[in-house]
Design an enzyme around this catalytic site. Structure first.
Site: not given
Length: 333
Positions: A61, A130, A212, A214-215
């Protein structure tokens, strides 16, 4: 916030953590819209006040920017937080992503030292691979991660987006504390692909990212055009064209249950993940949403409500993959 044992190695965390990915960019692109560093740090501080002390970041990130932001937020109060970070997406000496996956032992050693510097700490609570490096046997990668535990640089190790077979191979080399994968009402594949069964069998914790959807499960998105221009969700098949609107119909049915329970769709979705007995790490960069998310722990379901909710989004119901074709090759490694 209720707490739980994550896996069988001794790590204790709140049942809901905080995903920090959206607080910075990845390779110059926005993840979930623009973020403000000051507000992001304030969100981490508010999370701690609410009992949410489990932070999830990664060297990917930014790259590296997210770890540095987390460092600012925890400075002077490091031991109050449980910090998880991840490595594996290769970052070169110029801090640029190569987009290769690197799980070689020498890269493991290089990555942990870089993350320790970025986070301003001398230990990582939970260190994840990851993605699995297809060119390096998982036994070699996990063996090197185990050495980090012996040296004190890492307390516990985990894996992200792995198959049940890979988890068993890894766990035989060194105890795995947690597996992280996408899991939500809109992504229930882990229930049937064997990974949830394997974690239970081996005493490995399960961490759900993007609980969620991704929203999407927040109910705030009405059209693919609602995404900002360089929001990475524009490239996800699940949010494109016809797929978006098919999934929106499912969401409308979920919202009806939320309305009857007088909770937000986000709270309903997070409460469902908690009922499934896993730890979730919903991401946000705003105080009002961390407060809303934290309240989900107070929601309960009757047997009938749970059955009704799960009947709306049975496994395979949602339209479109959760990543583009290239990224899909890296999951369930």
């Amino acid at each position: 916030m209720k707490r739980t044992r994550l896996g069988s190695q001794g790590l204790e965390v709140p049942v809901q953590g905080l995903g920090c990915m959206g607080m910075t960019t990845i390779a110059g692109g926005n993840i979930y819209g623009l973020a403000d560093e000051k507000e992001s740090i304030a969100t981490i501080h508010r999370a701690l006040e609410l009992g949410i002390d489990f932070l999830d970041t990664a060297d990917l990130y930014g790259p590296l920017l997210n770890e540095r932001l987390v460092a600012k937020a925890i400075r002077g109060n490091r031991d109050a937080f449980t910090v998880a970070t991840k490595f594996g997406f290769e970052i070169d000496d110029h801090e640029q992503l190569t987009w290769a996956i690197n799980g070689r032992p020498e890269y493991v050693a290089k990555s942990i030292d870089r993350s320790l510097r970025n986070l301003g700490t001398d230990y990582i609570d939970l260190y994840y691979l990851h993605r699995v490096d297809p060119q390096t046997p998982i036994e070699e990668t996990v063996g090197a991660m185990g050495e980090l535990v012996k040296s004190g640089k890492v307390k516990y190790i985990g894996l992200s987006e792995v198959s049940a077979e890979t988890l068993r191979k890894a766990h035989a080399v060194h105890p795995i504390t947690a597996v992280q994968t996408e899991y939500s009402l809109f992504e229930r594949e882990p229930e049937v692909n064997g990974i949830m069964d394997a974690t239970e069998e081996l005493g490995v914790g399960f961490v759900a990212y993007s609980p969620l959807g991704r929203g999407f499960l927040s109910g705030q998105l009405k059209s693919p055009d609602d995404f900002e221009e360089n929001d990475f969700r524009r490239g996800i098949p699940r949010f494109q064209g016809e797929n978006f609107y098919k999934n929106l119909e499912l969401l409308k049915e979920i919202n009806k249950i939320a309305e009857r329970k007088q909770v937000t769709p986000s709270q309903l979705a997070l409460a469902w993940v908690m009922v499934k007995g896993v730890v979730s790490i919903p991401g946000t960069k705003r105080i009002r949403y961390i407060e809303e998310n934290a309240s989900a722990g107070e929601i309960t379901f009757s047997t009938e409500e749970l059955a009704a909710l799960e009947s709306i989004v049975e496994v395979g119901t949602t339209a479109g993959n959760r990543y583009d074709a290239g990224m899909m090759t890296l999951v369930n490694g």
